[in-house]
Design an enzyme around this catalytic site. Structure first.
Site, PDB file in Angstrom:
ATOM      1  N   ASN A   1       0.834  -1.195   0.000  1.00  0.00           N
ATOM      2  CA  ASN A   1       0.000   0.000   0.000  1.00  0.00           C
ATOM      3  C   ASN A   1       0.876   1.256   0.000  1.00  0.00           C
ATOM      4  OD1 ASN A   1      -2.511   1.617   0.305  1.00  0.00           O
ATOM      5  ND2 ASN A   1      -3.384  -0.356   0.895  1.00  0.00           N
ATOM      6  N   ARG A   2       0.284   2.387   0.361  1.00  0.00           N
ATOM      7  CA  ARG A   2       0.949   3.673   0.181  1.00  0.00           C
ATOM      8  C   ARG A   2       1.571   4.205   1.470  1.00  0.00           C
ATOM      9  NH1 ARG A   2      -3.475   3.132  -2.992  1.00  0.00           N
ATOM     10  NH2 ARG A   2      -3.190   3.683  -5.194  1.00  0.00           N
TER      11      ARG A   2
ATOM     12  N   HIS B   1       3.610  -0.167  -2.455  1.00  0.00           N
ATOM     13  CA  HIS B   1       4.012  -1.574  -2.590  1.00  0.00           C
ATOM     14  C   HIS B   1       5.523  -1.782  -2.506  1.00  0.00           C
ATOM     15  CE1 HIS B   1      -0.076  -2.359  -3.129  1.00  0.00           C
ATOM     16  NE2 HIS B   1      -0.161  -2.565  -4.428  1.00  0.00           N
TER      17      HIS B   1
ATOM     18  N   HIS C   1      -1.284 -10.455  -3.124  1.00  0.00           N
ATOM     19  CA  HIS C   1      -2.010  -9.603  -4.066  1.00  0.00           C
ATOM     20  C   HIS C   1      -2.679 -10.432  -5.166  1.00  0.00           C
ATOM     21  CE1 HIS C   1      -3.127  -5.920  -6.059  1.00  0.00           C
ATOM     22  NE2 HIS C   1      -2.342  -5.171  -5.292  1.00  0.00           N
ATOM     23  N   ALA C   2      -3.315 -11.540  -4.768  1.00  0.00           N
ATOM     24  CA  ALA C   2      -4.054 -12.348  -5.749  1.00  0.00           C
ATOM     25  C   ALA C   2      -5.271 -11.583  -6.253  1.00  0.00           C
ATOM     26  CB  ALA C   2      -4.493 -13.664  -5.119  1.00  0.00           C
ATOM     27  N   TYR C   3      -5.550 -11.757  -7.550  1.00  0.00           N
ATOM     28  CA  TYR C   3      -6.749 -11.196  -8.186  1.00  0.00           C
ATOM     29  C   TYR C   3      -7.733 -12.337  -8.394  1.00  0.00           C
ATOM     30  CZ  TYR C   3      -4.397  -6.784  -9.499  1.00  0.00           C
ATOM     31  OH  TYR C   3      -3.751  -5.565  -9.506  1.00  0.00           O
TER      32      TYR C   3
ATOM     33  N   GLN D   1      -7.557  -4.663   2.404  1.00  0.00           N
ATOM     34  CA  GLN D   1      -7.758  -3.752   1.284  1.00  0.00           C
ATOM     35  C   GLN D   1      -8.653  -4.428   0.254  1.00  0.00           C
ATOM     36  OE1 GLN D   1      -6.193  -0.741   1.349  1.00  0.00           O
ATOM     37  NE2 GLN D   1      -6.480   0.093  -0.703  1.00  0.00           N
TER      38      GLN D   1
ATOM     39  N   GLU E   1      -6.683  -7.931   0.209  1.00  0.00           N
ATOM     40  CA  GLU E   1      -5.313  -7.934   0.730  1.00  0.00           C
ATOM     41  C   GLU E   1      -5.341  -7.680   2.239  1.00  0.00           C
ATOM     42  OE1 GLU E   1      -3.103  -5.044  -1.861  1.00  0.00           O
ATOM     43  OE2 GLU E   1      -5.054  -5.064  -2.871  1.00  0.00           O
TER      44      GLU E   1
END
Length: 301
Positions: A32-33, A58, A134-136, A240, A267
């Site tokens: 994240n940021r 990231h 970070h799986a989609y 997330q 996430e």
């Protein structure tokens, strides 16, 4: 059962090296940021690589999703096969302080169950650590279109609002009466802003209910058409939700082309920018301490 490949990805290593979406990656040292790509820890200021406007995202331009990991252990036989990867992150890598030894284990821990265990030990200096998978996911099958009809339940009654640079304001507010209320199963697209071409959707952290370091149910997702479902358990403070808002014409595996809103990411994580928010649960790991992040994915149909 009715089988399909439900994770977006690539056929070749080149796809993962060149891809910008962190498909399937272990993201770190901090997912994240981080606001303005800087933080102060124990009185010392650290500057990070800017790769999201003025912010760092990231782990920088060469975060853990872009490095080569070593296979430490691989057990392919038996009822619960697993593989463990190792990465040594050096002091100063992408601007972060101290050496960090990271292990990630993927295990088929039961019938239709996948567990992911992430451990990280700081050896020389205190450092922020926030690793994520970070799986989609598209439970209708990767490349089958958008996930706006997927039913999503999040066991999160609060979320962390963002400023216009996608950095948390520091507040943790109730989801009740907002577009972020997924306490009961709700179609992903039901209250979502649709912005063709890029943006819209969800890209925000939810505060998971319950004891923050305990394994507990985080999310339930179901594709109404196929009946496939996914239940996620984890031991992190937040999760997330990202709805692939910026995915466009992405050439994926098996000849599929992935488009906007074609998957969702869940996430589990520490709160974003926690290193700059003392009011958030701490993401600092000190020498000798071990960061532990456990996830359990349970599949059904």
């Amino acid at each position: 059962g009715n089988l399909a490949d439900v994770i977006l990805g690539y056929d070749t290593l080149r796809g993962y090296v060149n891809g910008t979406g962190s498909f399937g990656a272990t993201v770190g040292r901090v997912v994240n940021r981080i606001a303005k790509s800087r933080f102060v820890l124990d009185g010392k200021a650290y500057r990070l690589f800017r790769n999201d406007g003025n912010n760092s995202i990231h782990g920088g331009h060469r975060g853990f999703g872009k490095v080569i990991w070593t296979v430490k252990e691989y057990v392919r036989d038996g009822d619960t096969p697993y593989i463990t990867f190792f990465y040594h992150s050096f002091d100063g890598e992408q601007g972060f302080p101290g050496d960090l030894d990271v292990y990630v284990t993927y295990q088929l821990s039961g019938p239709y169950e996948l567990s992911i265990r992430m451990n990280a030990t700081a050896t020389t200096k205190a450092t922020p650590v926030n690793l994520a998978n970070h799986a989609y996911w598209n439970l209708a099958g990767h490349g089958s279109g958008d996930v706006l009809e997927h039913e999503l339940q999040l066991l999160a009654s609060r979320y962390t609002p963002l400023d216009d640079t996608k950095i948390p304001t520091g507040q943790v507010v109730p989801v009740a009466g907002t577009m972020y209320d997924f306490r009961t199963p709700t179609p992903v697209g039901a209250h979502m802003e649709i912005v063709p071409g890029g943006g819209g959707g969800y890209d925000i952290n939810f505060a998971v209910d319950g004891q923050q370091d305990a394994m507990r149910k985080v999310a339930f997702v179901r594709d109404p058409e196929s009946g496939r479902a996914l239940e996620l358990w984890a031991n992190q403070p937040g999760v997330q939700l990202y709805t692939s808002n910026w995915v466009s014409n992405e050439k994926g595996k098996a000849g599929e082309v992935y488009e906007q809103y074609g998957a969702l990411c869940l996430e589990t994580q520490a709160y974003p920018d926690a290193v700059n928010h003392p009011e958030f649960p701490s993401s600092i790991v000190r020498p000798g301490q071990v960061y532990k992040h456990g996830m359990l994915f349970k599949f059904s149909n």
